[in-house]
Enzyme design. Structure first.
Site, PDB file in Angstrom:
ATOM      1  CG  HIS A  93      54.653  65.681 -96.698  1.00  0.00           C
ATOM      2  ND1 HIS A  93      55.190  65.529 -97.944  1.00  0.00           N
ATOM      3  CD2 HIS A  93      53.492  66.342 -96.853  1.00  0.00           C
ATOM      4  CE1 HIS A  93      54.385  66.080 -98.833  1.00  0.00           C
ATOM      5  NE2 HIS A  93      53.346  66.587 -98.196  1.00  0.00           N
TER       6      HIS A  93
HETATM    7  S1  FES Z   1      58.363  64.202 -97.084  1.00  0.00           S
HETATM    8 FE1  FES Z   1      56.673  64.309 -98.446  1.00  0.00          FE
HETATM    9  S2  FES Z   1      57.708  64.801-100.254  1.00  0.00           S
HETATM   10 FE2  FES Z   1      59.351  64.619 -98.879  1.00  0.00          FE
END
Ligand code: FES
Ligand code: HEM
Lengths: 429, 194
Positions: free
Chosen positions: B157
């Site tokens: 993410h």
């Molecule tokens: S940014 Fe969501 S798990 Fe690493």
């Protein structure tokens, strides 16, 4: 389903009223083990074993589901995963000992429950269905226990699996292919272990289902009682709660003390040390016997050492299965209208002879397959079949029973005012 | 119910209340139910505890890493408690970048010195577990992107970590976790004990 004087479930609390309208589960419990189930007032502790069997089933399911969280049903690691449970898993030793000794105590309880049935004629009309379902439960328990014993994949596990599936090899024509099919191979290995694990997990829930039918069938006529005469009126009964919840609770306490004695102080007393050696397909242990609860049937199996029309091996297998399947016919083999041995002086004697015969078979099943044990097994086996097929039918037709009391009330209190001719005439009028 | 029991006539009833006014039956009832309740609770304890890590799992709970072969600017991945562990030898440039950031401006304020051991400020030991939802960030293996702050970049993410493995951008709430570890010599660390 119950006697007309049974108390009715009348919830006072609005929430319980609401639940009762939507799903009358509390009502079911009330009518099954609560104040809404009138039970003969004179039940003795032999009538405790049904509840104890139910307790054992729950105990086995709970500890079994937990063991399955740590056990691996693969022939490469099954043995070490069992040791992992014993050494590494928190309280794993306790869970395993509870489950292994739980199986022994389950059978002890079932035997008491069944022998109670023999003594008090529980299998007779109108309770044949309870009995038949009971025999089905017993067969399922045997299959479950056998497959469970294979799982630790020790020497006794392996050779037990080999010998018991070998029984099917005795069946003419299809025997050998059948045995290979059952095992998924030529000897017990991964395929057999995996299917045994799957079935060992499944069958207890099947048993639980049949137990529900068993108790459903029981609740139609209600329990027998040590006099064997049926309930006639309210003064013959007591509500299950609090009278039998208390009595069964006390029995459960005694049971738990004995059980804990084994679990904590002699957890391996009922097992075989050889099962702590990993399965070795190339070497059979010196004394290969099943767990103690299968001894009588194992003695019957080994009693057939000579060919007579059919090969000895086949006779042994047939006799072993027949010795239990016979129980299915018991309600029709015993034609005496009197249920309880208390009023059957002749049958009572033969009941105790049968118990002695079974004790002997228990002993012989665990002994080495050599003389004089083989000859004794043959005699004891012959008597076992004689009892059910000849003695019981004959005794039930020639015996002169002792006089029966008028009612349970009379048996308990020594008098029942309804028992006089005047009272009965008045009741008719 | 009384008329149905039939056994109790007044002169045979056991004395019901003792001198101190406690009814015998109440006493037995409370004692029995409490004994069953306490026994039941005692049985639950092992049934719950069996799900916690077993002795063999706990026995694997330290990991020894030889850091002598790690070059400046290079990172390696090791395994600690079945999870990735990043060990990285920082270049002087990376150390400077980390120290140049005003700590107060960080989401999870920590200095590089706080995240390394004294005398070994160039050795950065972190879990390779993104503090957002647990993915393995990129940047420890050769050729992986290290993100715009030159540390680690989580592809799940988009969390971006700097050269001290501190969260700089993206959804992760905290810096990459520093496990307990100690130097047992100049070239060996043991993770899982402190
Ligand atoms: S940014 Fe969501 S798990 Fe690493
Ligand atoms: C999991 C196994 C079993 C459970 C949980 C169970 C449960 C019960 C319970 C709770 C009762 C009423 C209380 C009592 O009479 O003890 C009962 C009665 C009975 N059971 Fe079972 N049972 C099991 C196995 C068996 C077996 C194996 C048999 C026979 C082969 C059997 C035959 C009977 C009979 C005939 C009765 C009626 C007894 C009477 O009223 O005299 N049961 N069972």
């Amino acid at each position: 389903m119950s006697f007309p004087w049974a108390s009715q479930y009348e919830p006072q609390n609005p929430l319980m009223k609401w639940v009762d309208e939507k799903l009358p589960l509390p009502r079911l419990v009330y009518n099954a083990v609560g104040a809404g189930y009138p039970v003969p007032r004179n039940l003795n502790y032999m009538y405790n074993f049904g509840v104890l069997a139910g307790f054992c089933l729950v105990l086995q399911i709970i500890t079994g589901v937990i063991l399955a969280m740590h056990y691996a049903p693969n022939a490469l690691v099954a043995f070490s995963s069992t040791e992992h449970i014993m050494r590494d898993v928190n309280w794993g030793w306790l869970l395993r000992y509870m489950h292994a000794n739980g199986a022994s105590f389950f059978f002890l309880v079932l035997y008491m429950h069944i022998f109670r049935g023999f003594y008090y004629g529980s299998y007779k009309a109108p309770r044949e269905m309870i009995w038949l379902l009971g025999v089905v439960i017993f067969l399922l328990c045997m299959a479950t226990a056998f497959m469970g014993y294979v799982l630790p994949w020790g020497q006794m596990s392996f050779w037990g699996a080999k010998v018991i599936t070998g029984l099917f090899g005795a069946i003419p024509l299809v025997g050998e292919p059948l045995q290979i099919w059952l095992l998924g191979g030529y000897a017990p290995d991964n395929a057999a272990l995996n299917r045994f694990f799957s079935l060992h997990f499944l069958l207890p829930f099947v048993i639980a289902g049949v137990v529900i039918l068993h108790i459903w069938a029981l609740h139609i006529p209600g329990s027998t009682n040590p006099t064997g005469i049926e309930v006639k009126k309210e003064s013959d009964t007591l509500p299950f709660h609090p009278y039998y919840t208390a009595k069964d609770g006390f029995g459960l306490g005694v049971f738990l003390i004995l059980y804990c004695l084994f679990v904590f102080f002699m957890p391996n007393a009922l097992g075989h040390p050889d099962n702590y050696i990993e399965a070795n397909p190339l070497s059979t242990p010196a004394l290969i016997v099943p767990e103690w609860y299968f001894y009588p049937f194992y003695a019957i199996l080994r009693a057939f050492t000579f060919d007579f029309i059919l090969p000895a091996k086949l006779w042994g297998v047939l006799a072993m299965f027949a010795s239990i399947l016979l129980w299915f016919f018991l309600p029709w083999l015993d034609k005496s209208p009197v249920r309880s041995s208390r009023y059957r002086p002749l049958y009572r004697k033969f009941f105790w002879v049968l118990m002695a015969d079974l004790a002997l078979l228990f002993y012989l099943g665990g002994a080495h397959a050599e003389e004089p044990y083989i000859m004794l097994s043959q005699l004891a086996t012959a008597y076992y079949f004689l009892h059910f097929l000849v003695i019981v039918p004959i005794v039930s037709s020639i015996e002169r029973p002792a006089p029966l009391p008028y009612s349970i009330t009379e048996a308990v209190l020594g008098k029942d005012d309804d028992a006089t001719l005047d009272a009965q005439a008045a009741a008719k009028a | 119910m009384a008329e149905t029991t039939g056994t109790a006539t007044p002169d045979t009833v056991v004395q019901d209340a003792s001198d101190d006014g406690v009814r015998r039956r109440d006493f037995i009832n409370v004692a029995a139910v409490s004994a069953a309740g306490i026994g039941g609770l005692a049985v639950i304890y092992p049934f719950v505890s069996q799900m916690a890590p077993s002795a063999d799992v706990l026995a694997e709970s330290t990991t020894e890493v030889d850091i002598s072969a790690i070059e400046q600017g290079q990172a390696i991945k090791a395994v600690f408690r079945k999870q990735p562990l990043f060990v990285r030898r920082l270049t002087p440039q990376e150390i400077k970048e980390a120290n140049d950031v005003p700590v107060a401006s960080l989401r999870d304020p920590q200095t590089l010195a706080e995240r390394t051991k004294e005398g070994h400020e160039d050795i950065l030991v972190t879990m390779g577990v993104c503090t957002h939802l647990g993915c393995v960030p990129l940047g420890a293996a050769d050729g992986e992107t290290r993100g715009e702050f030159g540390g680690y970049f989580c592809p799940c993410h988009g969390s971006v970590f700097d050269t001290a493995a501190r969260i700089r951008k993206g959804p992760a709430p905290t810096n990459l976790e520093i496990p307990d570890y100690e130097f047992t010599s100049d070239t060996v660390i043991v993770v899982g004990q402190s």
